[in-house]
Design a protein around this motif. Structure first.
Motif, short mmCIF file in Angstrom:
data_model
loop_
_atom_site.label_atom_id
_atom_site.label_comp_id
_atom_site.label_asym_id
_atom_site.label_seq_id
_atom_site.Cartn_x
_atom_site.Cartn_y
_atom_site.Cartn_z
N GLY A 33 4.57 -3.67 14.01
CA GLY A 33 4.87 -3.23 12.65
C GLY A 33 5.97 -2.20 12.57
N THR A 36 9.09 -4.95 13.58
CA THR A 36 8.89 -6.37 13.32
C THR A 36 7.83 -6.56 12.25
OG1 THR A 36 7.25 -6.49 15.09
CG2 THR A 36 9.53 -6.99 15.67
N GLY A 37 7.65 -7.81 11.83
CA GLY A 37 6.64 -8.12 10.84
C GLY A 37 7.26 -8.35 9.47
N TYR A 38 6.39 -8.53 8.48
CA TYR A 38 6.84 -8.84 7.12
C TYR A 38 7.69 -7.72 6.54
CZ TYR A 38 6.53 -9.31 2.04
OH TYR A 38 6.82 -9.36 0.71
N LYS A 39 7.21 -6.49 6.61
CA LYS A 39 7.97 -5.34 6.11
C LYS A 39 7.89 -4.23 7.15
CE LYS A 39 8.30 -4.08 1.91
NZ LYS A 39 8.02 -3.51 0.56
N ARG A 43 13.70 -0.19 9.18
CA ARG A 43 14.49 -1.38 8.81
C ARG A 43 15.82 -1.44 9.55
NH1 ARG A 43 16.81 -0.45 2.68
NH2 ARG A 43 17.61 1.66 2.92
N ASP A 316 12.12 2.00 5.67
CA ASP A 316 11.87 1.16 4.50
C ASP A 316 11.70 2.03 3.25
OD1 ASP A 316 11.01 -1.83 3.82
OD2 ASP A 316 9.76 -0.45 2.65
#
Length: 685
Positions: A33, A36-39, A43, A316
């Motif tokens: 996380g 990597t991963g969805y969000k 970033r 993010d």
């Protein structure tokens, strides 16, 4: 003893002494996380590394000019020699923990003392190979790192002033005449190079593998959380990011009142101090700095961007980008201030982890091609002899390519074997005349009897919430109370103990645990544990009888890469060079603590050829990129406090001393012309 060592390794699932030592290609354990991963949390990894390197080297992070790098500027460690002594403040019996001892050279020691070569080692024997010979000198003081001046935090400033506003008070320990000197941290500063591989960090392991976003203590801190913007609101959420002990470690020194901060400063105050500043605004950066060169301000100091800009580029937006309306609504939740300020510890820890994860030393002779005997080709005959001695005598503790069993266990464990954090094994045996002692212990930590245990209990301590730092202590508590759950989420695979309970308890004294791990399903008989009444009886015996835990006075086993350059050595900085370290192991320690791991640290003695070979081999562990500070080990300029200027004659009645400074020049990716030198080269005779 060699047969015992090989037997222990064979039973343990650890890599064998003959396994390749190369670190090339070994992956740092991932933090799911983070990238990597969805969000993902970060970033832009490159931007996070720029942010982390800036924060690590910036003197504005400390209350009065101390950077993280002030204690880690020389091969990741600290080679300063003045004002580097603590009186042994970690002692359980504090009768001498607040007073400084005379040094071995006859000096007064204490604040502003200039260390001499003859002050080391801090345990001196008439016969350095014989621990039973007369002790000529010993001291409970610690050689560590100079930090901040004492004071109570009052306020900070967004101006270019380097210092926080702190209320100075007379320091009862760190002063010379009527003037305060800088305080000194409690233990010797270990190198940060290759620390990314460690499962836990700090000498006592308190920098948890799990990062909670705020403090070093992982799940232990129930109040820790971060402020995340979701579905139109700022919410305080729990985060438990695994394999992030570098982040857990990074958030401790900036608020420590010995290391970097006036007492009472918060991360919110540090955010107010830094966010509007240009990064490294008072420090020079080489045009070819491998990380910062493209972001530097041309023809002046520092970077072009402020810390706020760098954070927003790296992380993010849900952690900093809440609308002003949502921030006003969450004012009470965040105890005032903006979302980016409330999450500053989160940004600080993870960005420094991102930077330190680039400091990997894997270009040494042992990382090169191997010969038909499985030994590195480039080693000389005497270096190969030293490696063979090392494999025979040292590799149970200095395991795998990182050369430490404190690394994440997946690095030094045979694929397919369970990851192990706790073991039960003999720590004393009949071979040393101490009788048989069997103990639970944390893998990667050991009491080697550098000092008497009561001078610093290390891993035997507890966190601020009352929990044991030690995994084996937590496991011991579950044996007494099966309803208790270990606070740290590690698996204790008791069927894989080198000495299962069934070897020392009668069958009727044992039971199967309520749940059996997958790793133990095929060896359920070895998974049995003492029944609660039996455990309670053992707990009342001397040293808990058959439930002894060998954690008091235990410390993290350091990695050995670049060891030639990272003195002084041991958790108390008591040895100045590798020759003194080898003499220590030759005699089997300085004292005999109850929890001394005698089947690992025992009197050898080494032959003259063995010592010559070991010393030669250890010096091959230096990476020339580290020696010459080539990328990724290049860095900005730095001014490091190095004691008081005696020319001031201490003629003022109050206030801090005027200081000498080490001017560390900026270095670019191609490195420096002259190599770094070992610690003992900087000592007076």
């Amino acid at each position: 003893m060699a047969i015992l060592l090989l037997s222990l390794i064979a039973q343990s699932g650890l890599t064998s002494p003959q396994a390749p030592l190369s670190l090339k290609g070994v992956k740092i354990p991932i933090s799911p996380g983070l990238y990597t991963g969805y969000k993902p949390i970060i970033r832009d990894k490159k931007a996070a590394i720029i942010l982390g390197k800036s924060l690590f080297w910036d003197m504005a992070v400390g209350s009065d000019g101390i950077a993280c790098a002030s204690c880690h500027f020389h091969a990741g460690a600290d080679i300063r020699t003045r004002n580097q002594i603590d009186p042994g403040s970690k002692q359980l019996n504090n009768s001498t923990g607040g007073t400084f001892e005379k040094t071995a050279s006859g000096g007064n020691g204490g604040p502003n003392y200039q260390l001499k070569s003859s002050d080391f080692p801090m345990f001196q024997f008439a016969d350095p190979t014989n621990p039973q010979s007369q002790i000529l000198f010993k001291s409970d003081d610690v050689v560590s790192s100079s930090g901040v001046f004492g004071g109570k935090f009052k306020s900070t400033t967004r101006s270019e002033s380097q210092n926080d506003v702190c209320l100075a008070e007379p320091d009862l320990i760190f002063h010379q005449e009527n003037r305060n000197t800088r305080r000194v941290s409690l233990r010797n500063a270990p190198t940060v190079i290759n620390a990314a591989f460690n499962y836990r960090n700090f000498w006592d392991g308190r920098a948890n593998n799990i990062f909670n976003g705020q403090t070093p203590y992982g799940f232990r801190d129930k109040l820790a959380g971060i402020y995340e913007y979701r579905q139109g609101l700022i919410r305080k959420t729990k985060i438990h990011l695994k394999n992030a002990s570098l982040a857990s470690q990074a958030v401790a020194p900036p608020l420590d009142h010995r290391e970097m901060s006036c007492e009472g400063r918060s991360f919110k105050a540090l955010a107010e101090r830094l966010l509007y500043r240009k990064a490294l605004e008072k420090q020079r950066i080489a045009p070819d700095d491998s990380v910062l060169g493209g972001s530097r301000e041309a023809n002046t100091s520092g970077l072009r961007d402020t810390y706020e800009v760098l954070i927003k580029r790296a992380f993010d937006p849900r952690y900093w980008g809440a609308p002003e309306r949502a921030q006003r609504q969450a004012n009470d939740l965040m105890a005032g201030g903006r979302q980016i300020e409330a999450n500053f510890a989160f940004f600080f820890g993870l960005s420094i982890q991102a930077y330190e994860a680039t400091l990997i030393s894997d270009q040494t002779p042992i990382d090169g091609p191997i010969d038909h005997d499985g030994l590195p080709q480039s080693l000389s005959a005497i270096e190969k002899h030293g490696l063979r001695v090392f494999q025979k005598e040292c590799m149970l503790c200095h395991q795998g390519p990182t050369l430490t069993a404190a690394a994440h266990p997946e690095i030094y464990t045979v694929p397919g074997s369970p990851l192990r954090f706790v073991d039960r094994r003999e720590i004393n045996g009949d071979f040393d005349g101490l009788g048989l002692a069997v103990a639970l212990l944390d893998l990667g930590f050991s009491n080697t009897s550098v000092t008497p245990t009561e001078q610093d209990i290390g891993l035997g301590g507890r966190d601020p919430y009352g929990h044991p730092l030690s995994f084996s202590e937590q496991y011991y508590e579950t044996l007494l109370n099966p309803q208790m759950v270990m606070i740290d989420p590690v698996l204790v695979s008791n069927c894989n103990f080198q000495r299962p309970f069934g070897m020392d308890f009668k069958p009727q004294e044992l039971k199967h645990p309520a749940t059996i791990s997958d790793a133990c399903r095929e060896s359920k008989i070895n998974a049995r544990i003492p029944k609660v009444p039996v455990a309670e009886r053992e707990a009342k015996k001397f040293e808990r009888g058959r439930l002894l835990t060998a954690v008091q006075g235990a410390f993290k086993i350091p990695g050995l890469r670049n060891i030639e350059l990272t003195g002084p050595y041991m958790h108390n900085g008591s040895m100045k060079n590798l020759e003194e370290v080898l003499s220590f192991y030759d005699r089997g320690g300085n004292t005999k603590n109850t929890h001394h791991i005698a089947n690992q640290v025992f009197q050898r003695p080494f032959s003259p050829k063995d010592k010559e070979g070991l010393l030669a081999f250890l010096k091959t562990l230096t990476d020339d990129r580290v020696r010459f500070e080539r990328a990724p080990f290049d860095h900005p300029s730095l001014r490091v406090p190095h004691g008081a200027l005696f020319s001031t004659a201490f003629d003022q009645k109050d206030g801090p001393v005027e200081e000498a400074l080490l001017e560390i020049q900026e270095v670019g990716r191609s490195g420096r012309k002259e190599p770094l030198q070992p610690f003992d080269r900087f000592l007076q005779p």
